[in-house]
Design a protein around this motif. Structure first.
Motif, PDB file in Angstrom:
ATOM      1  N   SER A   1       0.546  -0.988  -0.348  1.00  0.00           N
ATOM      2  CA  SER A   1      -0.507  -0.213   0.046  1.00  0.00           C
ATOM      3  C   SER A   1       0.885   1.373  -0.331  1.00  0.00           C
ATOM      4  O   SER A   1       0.781   2.130  -0.276  1.00  0.00           O
ATOM      5  CB  SER A   1      -0.520   0.026   1.385  1.00  0.00           C
ATOM      6  OG  SER A   1      -0.117   0.104   2.013  1.00  0.00           O
ATOM      7  N   THR A   2       1.892   0.836   0.478  1.00  0.00           N
ATOM      8  CA  THR A   2       3.013   2.638   0.538  1.00  0.00           C
ATOM      9  C   THR A   2       2.970   2.645  -0.806  1.00  0.00           C
ATOM     10  O   THR A   2       3.516   4.412  -1.181  1.00  0.00           O
ATOM     11  CB  THR A   2       3.891   2.265   1.168  1.00  0.00           C
ATOM     12  OG1 THR A   2       5.077   0.820   0.110  1.00  0.00           O
ATOM     13  CG2 THR A   2       4.448   1.588   2.811  1.00  0.00           C
ATOM     14  N   ALA A   3       2.773   2.149  -2.163  1.00  0.00           N
ATOM     15  CA  ALA A   3       2.978   1.888  -3.206  1.00  0.00           C
ATOM     16  C   ALA A   3       2.170   3.603  -3.476  1.00  0.00           C
ATOM     17  O   ALA A   3       2.411   4.324  -5.268  1.00  0.00           O
ATOM     18  CB  ALA A   3       3.051   1.316  -4.527  1.00  0.00           C
ATOM     19  N   ILE A   4       0.828   3.413  -3.075  1.00  0.00           N
ATOM     20  CA  ILE A   4       0.279   4.702  -3.184  1.00  0.00           C
ATOM     21  C   ILE A   4       0.732   6.067  -3.148  1.00  0.00           C
ATOM     22  O   ILE A   4      -0.301   7.195  -3.807  1.00  0.00           O
ATOM     23  CB  ILE A   4      -1.092   4.596  -1.588  1.00  0.00           C
ATOM     24  CG1 ILE A   4      -1.662   3.069  -2.499  1.00  0.00           C
ATOM     25  CG2 ILE A   4      -2.047   5.617  -2.193  1.00  0.00           C
ATOM     26  CD1 ILE A   4      -3.160   2.841  -1.399  1.00  0.00           C
ATOM     27  N   TYR A   5       1.836   5.650  -2.249  1.00  0.00           N
ATOM     28  CA  TYR A   5       2.137   7.518  -2.219  1.00  0.00           C
ATOM     29  C   TYR A   5       2.678   8.152  -3.575  1.00  0.00           C
ATOM     30  O   TYR A   5       2.519   9.170  -3.487  1.00  0.00           O
ATOM     31  CB  TYR A   5       3.502   7.287  -1.247  1.00  0.00           C
ATOM     32  CG  TYR A   5       4.172   8.821  -1.588  1.00  0.00           C
ATOM     33  CD1 TYR A   5       3.864   9.924  -0.268  1.00  0.00           C
ATOM     34  CD2 TYR A   5       5.776   8.402  -1.786  1.00  0.00           C
ATOM     35  CE1 TYR A   5       4.714  11.165  -0.382  1.00  0.00           C
ATOM     36  CE2 TYR A   5       6.073   9.098  -1.858  1.00  0.00           C
ATOM     37  CZ  TYR A   5       6.198  10.822  -1.422  1.00  0.00           C
ATOM     38  OH  TYR A   5       7.002  11.558  -0.657  1.00  0.00           O
ATOM     39  N   ARG A   6       2.703   7.034  -4.537  1.00  0.00           N
ATOM     40  CA  ARG A   6       3.752   7.350  -5.934  1.00  0.00           C
ATOM     41  C   ARG A   6       2.548   8.237  -6.799  1.00  0.00           C
ATOM     42  O   ARG A   6       2.979   9.331  -7.473  1.00  0.00           O
ATOM     43  CB  ARG A   6       4.875   5.997  -6.878  1.00  0.00           C
ATOM     44  CG  ARG A   6       5.355   5.496  -5.887  1.00  0.00           C
ATOM     45  CD  ARG A   6       6.668   5.051  -6.875  1.00  0.00           C
ATOM     46  NE  ARG A   6       5.376   3.735  -7.310  1.00  0.00           N
ATOM     47  CZ  ARG A   6       5.615   3.161  -6.959  1.00  0.00           C
ATOM     48  NH1 ARG A   6       6.058   2.122  -5.879  1.00  0.00           N
ATOM     49  NH2 ARG A   6       4.481   1.949  -7.637  1.00  0.00           N
ATOM     50  N   THR A   7       1.753   7.874  -6.195  1.00  0.00           N
ATOM     51  CA  THR A   7       0.113   8.231  -7.302  1.00  0.00           C
ATOM     52  C   THR A   7       0.597  10.222  -6.526  1.00  0.00           C
ATOM     53  O   THR A   7      -0.175  11.056  -7.494  1.00  0.00           O
ATOM     54  CB  THR A   7      -0.898   7.864  -6.661  1.00  0.00           C
ATOM     55  OG1 THR A   7      -1.453   8.300  -5.717  1.00  0.00           O
ATOM     56  CG2 THR A   7      -0.905   6.119  -6.334  1.00  0.00           C
ATOM     57  N   PHE A   8       0.981  10.595  -6.234  1.00  0.00           N
ATOM     58  CA  PHE A   8       0.807  12.406  -5.287  1.00  0.00           C
ATOM     59  C   PHE A   8       2.311  12.654  -5.073  1.00  0.00           C
ATOM     60  O   PHE A   8       2.021  13.891  -4.306  1.00  0.00           O
ATOM     61  CB  PHE A   8      -0.321  12.346  -4.151  1.00  0.00           C
ATOM     62  CG  PHE A   8      -0.209  11.802  -2.751  1.00  0.00           C
ATOM     63  CD1 PHE A   8       0.014  11.946  -2.230  1.00  0.00           C
ATOM     64  CD2 PHE A   8      -1.179  10.092  -2.930  1.00  0.00           C
ATOM     65  CE1 PHE A   8       0.620  11.904  -0.828  1.00  0.00           C
ATOM     66  CE2 PHE A   8      -0.758   9.699  -1.754  1.00  0.00           C
ATOM     67  CZ  PHE A   8       0.123  10.118  -0.904  1.00  0.00           C
ATOM     68  N   GLN A   9       3.110  11.462  -5.164  1.00  0.00           N
ATOM     69  CA  GLN A   9       4.160  12.581  -4.483  1.00  0.00           C
ATOM     70  C   GLN A   9       4.811  14.267  -5.466  1.00  0.00           C
ATOM     71  O   GLN A   9       5.587  14.628  -4.631  1.00  0.00           O
ATOM     72  CB  GLN A   9       5.250  11.340  -5.143  1.00  0.00           C
ATOM     73  CG  GLN A   9       7.081  11.540  -5.090  1.00  0.00           C
ATOM     74  CD  GLN A   9       7.823  10.349  -4.872  1.00  0.00           C
ATOM     75  OE1 GLN A   9       7.674   9.955  -5.958  1.00  0.00           O
ATOM     76  NE2 GLN A   9       9.538  10.881  -4.435  1.00  0.00           N
ATOM     77  N   ASN A  10       4.405  13.876  -6.299  1.00  0.00           N
ATOM     78  CA  ASN A  10       4.610  15.333  -6.627  1.00  0.00           C
ATOM     79  C   ASN A  10       3.776  16.415  -6.300  1.00  0.00           C
ATOM     80  O   ASN A  10       4.394  17.695  -6.780  1.00  0.00           O
ATOM     81  CB  ASN A  10       4.814  15.593  -8.599  1.00  0.00           C
ATOM     82  CG  ASN A  10       3.330  14.818  -9.670  1.00  0.00           C
ATOM     83  OD1 ASN A  10       2.613  14.502  -8.250  1.00  0.00           O
ATOM     84  ND2 ASN A  10       3.229  15.108 -10.414  1.00  0.00           N
ATOM     85  N   LYS A  11       2.844  16.625  -5.518  1.00  0.00           N
ATOM     86  CA  LYS A  11       2.119  17.411  -5.835  1.00  0.00           C
ATOM     87  C   LYS A  11       2.418  17.612  -3.536  1.00  0.00           C
ATOM     88  O   LYS A  11       1.110  17.976  -2.899  1.00  0.00           O
ATOM     89  CB  LYS A  11       0.034  17.121  -5.522  1.00  0.00           C
ATOM     90  CG  LYS A  11       0.341  16.268  -6.824  1.00  0.00           C
ATOM     91  CD  LYS A  11      -1.067  16.739  -7.191  1.00  0.00           C
ATOM     92  CE  LYS A  11      -1.285  17.042  -8.906  1.00  0.00           C
ATOM     93  NZ  LYS A  11      -2.625  15.885  -9.123  1.00  0.00           N
ATOM     94  N   THR A  12       3.147  16.367  -3.446  1.00  0.00           N
ATOM     95  CA  THR A  12       3.031  17.096  -1.415  1.00  0.00           C
ATOM     96  C   THR A  12       3.197  18.612  -1.025  1.00  0.00           C
ATOM     97  O   THR A  12       3.024  18.495   0.371  1.00  0.00           O
ATOM     98  CB  THR A  12       4.231  15.659  -1.154  1.00  0.00           C
ATOM     99  OG1 THR A  12       5.567  15.858  -2.204  1.00  0.00           O
ATOM    100  CG2 THR A  12       3.688  14.031  -1.415  1.00  0.00           C
TER     101      THR A  12
END
Length: 592
Positions: free
Chosen positions: A206-217
Motif C-alpha cells: 500500500s505504500t506504493a499509493i504514495y507515488r500517485t501524489f508524490q509530485n504534489k506533496t
C-alpha cells in the motif's frame, strides 16, 4: 457627564466640519474594514477551494491506482485461463495439479510428464515469479488449496509452503497481509466441474499509493487515509493510524464537509474504486489558516494604513475648508457690526470662492448705496431725463421750423395749414411733463411727425406702422422713437429715389418688447457703424455727432437698466434697422 455634554455641544453639535469628519471617518473605517473582510473571506474561500480541489485530484489518483491494481489481479487470473476452457490447457492444468496434490506429488507428476514427453510445460511457480518481477507493487502472491488445506506463498526473496486450517481471511491475515498492504482474492475453478478448488491471492504494497501524489506533496495540506468500510487502515500518509482502526470512521458517515477530527478539518471522501475502500482526504483548517495568516496580517496593515491616510487627507482638507469658512463668518460678523470695508480673500475657484466673490460684491454694492441716498439718486436720474429731453426739444423745433420754411419758399400751397396744425399737436405732446407714456401715445406722435414729412416730400416718401393693438398699452419712455425717425430723415433719406420707405414694427419674445425701425435709405458705412455701436456701449456717453441716438440709448438704460437700449444694423446703400428694446412688464414705472 456635564463635561461630555459640553464637549458634544462645543465640538460636535455646533461644528459642521467636525460632523463631516466624524461621519467620513466612520464610513471610511466601516467601508475599508468590510472590504478587507470581504477580500480576506474571498481569498480564504478560494484557498480552501483550491486545497479541496487538489485533494480531490489526489483522491481520484489514489482511486485510479486501486482500480488499476484490481484490474491487474483480474488480468492475472485471466492469463491463467487464457489458453482455453479445457482442463488440458497447459498453465491451467499445472495450477489444477498444484492445488489438487501435495507439493511432493505435484513435483513427481511434473517429473513423470517431462520424462514421457521431453517437453517442459508452463508451471505456476515460474509464472508467479515472472509476475513478481514485472509488478514491483506486488509484495506477496499466494495459492490456497481448499481440498489439501495448504498455502503456498511467494515473494521476491522467499518461498513458503504452509499447511493451514481455518477461515481464508484469517489465513490471509496471519501469513500474507501483515500491514501496509491490501489484497485481492480470485477463485480458481475446475473448468469441467465449475467447482472452486482454490484461490489466487495477490498482496499489494500500500505504500506504493504514495507515488500517485508524490509530485504534489509540497502543495498538499493534511493527510490521506485509505480505509476498509470497517475502519481498518490500508494506507495512511501521516503514518499515525497503522495497526489500529481509524478512530474517526463513524464521523465519515456524516456528509458535512467540515468535521471535528484531531481538530476542525475539511473532509473529502471517495468510495467509487473497485475495492470499495474509503479514500479520505483530511485537511485541518489550521493548515490553511496558517498560510492565510500572513495575508491576513498584510490586509490588516494595508487597511489601517488606508484608513489613516484617508482620514488624515480628509482632516487636512476639512481644516482648510473650516479655515476659509471661519474667515467668511468673521467677515460677516464685521459687516453685522457696520464695517463694510471688510473683504474676503479669494482662493480656489469653488463654492466658497463664489460665496466670497458674492460677499465682496455685496459689500461694494452696499457701500455705493449707502453713499447715495435713494431719493437723491432718483432725483438725479429724473434730472438727467429732463436734461436729455431739453437737448432734444430745441433741436427738434429747429428742424421742424426749417422744414416748414423750405416748403413755404418752394411752393405756396394749402397744405401749409395742415403742416402747422401737425406741428402744434407735436408741440403740445412734447411739452407734457410725463416721462413715461403709453406706446400708443408715442406711436401717434411719430405718425404725426411722419405725416409732416410725407406732406413735404409728396410721392417720394411713405411709411408703415405694424404693431399689435394689445401692445399699445405698454409703458415706454417719452420721445424714444421720434429721434430715431428724425435721424433717418436727416441722414438716411435719399432724395434721388422716389420709393423712400420707413417701417415701424414690434416683436415680443415673451419678456421684452423690441420696436424695430427699418428704412431703405442711404445706410451707414461699416467704419461709421462700428463707431456708433461703440458710442452706444459706453456709459456715460461721450460727445458724438449722433446726439439723438446716444441720448435715447442712455435714457433707456437709465430708466430700464443696462440690458435695454438701442441696437443698430445697417448696410451702406441698402438701409438701416434700429431696434429699441424695452421691458414689456415693468415699463419703467419707477420713474412715472
Amino acid at each position: 457627564m456635564k463635561r461630555v455634554i459640553d464637549f458634544y455641544r462645543k465640538h460636535y453639535k455646533q461644528k459642521l466640519f467636525n460632523k463631516i469628519l466624524t461621519m467620513y471617518a466612520i464610513i471610511t473605517i466601516v467601508s475599508l474594514a468590510t472590504l478587507s473582510a470581504f477580500v480576506y473571506t474571498y481569498l480564504n474561500n478560494s484557498q480552501v477551494q483550491k486545497e479541496l480541489d487538489l485533494n480531490k485530484q489526489i483522491l481520484a489518483g489514489v482511486g485510479s491506482h486501486l482500480d488499476i491494481k484490481h484490474a491487474t489481479s483480474q488480468q492475472i487470473i485471466q492469463q491463467i485461463y487464457r489458453d482455453g476452457p479445457s482442463a488440458s490447457s497447459a498453465l491451467l492444468s499445472d495450477v489444477l495439479s498444484f492445488l489438487q496434490n501435495n507439493f511432493s506429488d505435484y513435483l513427481n507428476k511434473r517429473l513423470l510428464q517431462y520424462s514421457a514427453t521431453g517437453v517442459r510445460t508452463p508451471d505456476i511457480n515460474s509464472f508467479l515469479r515472472l509476475l513478481l518481477a514485472n509488478n514491483p507493487d506486488i509484495r506477496t502472491v499466494a495459492l490456497y488449496s481448499k481440498d489439501k488445506k495448504f498455502l503456498f506463498t511467494l515473494t521476491k526473496d522467499t518461498q513458503n509452503y504452509y499447511y493451514v486450517d481455518g477461515d481464508l481471511q484469517a489465513v490471509i491475515g496471519k501469513y500474507i497481509a501483515t500491514g501496509k498492504s491490501y489484497t485481492t482474492v480470485s477463485n480458481i475453478n475446475n473448468m469441467t466441474t465449475q467447482e472452486s478448488i482454490g484461490n489466487l491471492i495477490i498482496d499489494y504494497d500500500s505504500t506504493a499509493i504514495y507515488r500517485t501524489f508524490q509530485n504534489k506533496t509540497d502543495e498538499m495540506k493534511g493527510y490521506i487515509v485509505v480505509l476498509t468500510p470497517a475502519g481498518d487502515v490500508i494506507y495512511d500518509s501521516s503514518n499515525r493510524y497503522y495497526g489500529k482502526p481509524y478512530p474517526y470512521t463513524s464521523l465519515l458517515n456524516n456528509p458535512s464537509s467540515i468535521q471535528r477530527f484531531e481538530e476542525e478539518s475539511y473532509i473529502n471522501m471517495q468510495t467509487t474504486n473497485k475495492f470499495g475502500y474509503w479514500i479520505v482526504g483530511v485537511i485541518p483548517k489550521s493548515a490553511i489558516n496558517g498560510n492565510m495568516k500572513g495575508l491576513k496580517n498584510t490586509l490588516i496593515l494595508v487597511t489601517v494604513i488606508c484608513i489613516v491616510a484617508a482620514i488624515t487627507l480628509t482632516y487636512f482638507t476639512i481644516v482648510n475648508f473650516s479655515r476659509r469658512t471661519k474667515v467668511i463668518v468673521q467677515a460677516m460678523k464685521k459687516v453685522q457690526d457696520g464695517d463694510l470695508s471688510v473683504r474676503i480673500p479669494r482662493e480656489k475657484e469653488d463654492e466658497l470662492f463664489q460665496i466670497s466673490s458674492r460677499f465682496n460684491q455685496m459689500c461694494e454694492d452696499l457701500t455705493q448705496y449707502i453713499d447715495r441716498v435713494y431719493k437723491s439718486e432718483i432725483r438725479e436720474k429724473h434730472a438727467e431725463l429732463v436734461a436729455f429731453q431739453a437737448q432734444i426739444k430745441p433741436h427738434f423745433l429747429y428742424n421742424t421750423l426749417e422744414a416748414i420754411r423750405m416748403r413755404a419758399l418752394s411752393k405756396k400751397a394749402d397744405d401749409v395749414g395742415e403742416m402747422i396744425y401737425i406741428l402744434a399737436t407735436l408741440f403740445r405732446y412734447s411739452v407734457k411733463s410725463e416721462t413715461i407714456v403709453k406706446l400708443s401715445d408715442e406711436i401717434e406722435y411719430c405718425r404725426l411727425y411722419l405725416d409732416l414729412f410725407r406732406i413735404r416730400l409728396l410721392q417720394k416718401f411713405t411709411y408703415e406702422i405694424n404693431i399689435e393693438p394689445e401692445w399699445m398699452s405698454i409703458p415706454i419712455l417719452k420721445l424714444s422713437i421720434q429721434p430715431i425717425i428724425e435721424n433717418y430723415i436727416i441722414h438716411g433719406l435719399n432724395m434721388s429715389q422716389s420709393d423712400n420707405h420707413l417701417t415701424i414694427s414690434a416683436e415680443w419674445d415673451g419678456r421684452d418688447l423690441q420696436l424695430v425701425i427699418s428704412d431703405n435709405g442711404n445706410g451707414i458705412e461699416p467704419l461709421r457703424l462700428m463707431q456708433l455701436r461703440s458710442s452706444l456701449e459706453q456709459h456715460p456717453p461721450q460727445a458724438s455727432n449722433s446726439i439723438g441716438l446716444i441720448n435715447v440709448n442712455e435714457r433707456l438704460k437709465i430708466c430700464f437698466g443696462s440690458s435695454y437700449g438701442l441696437q443698430m444694423n445697417s448696410e451702406a446703400g441698402k438701409g438701416t434697422d434700429i431696434t429699441v428694446k424695452i421691458p414689456a412688464g415693468q415699463g419703467g414705472q419707477q420713474f412715472a
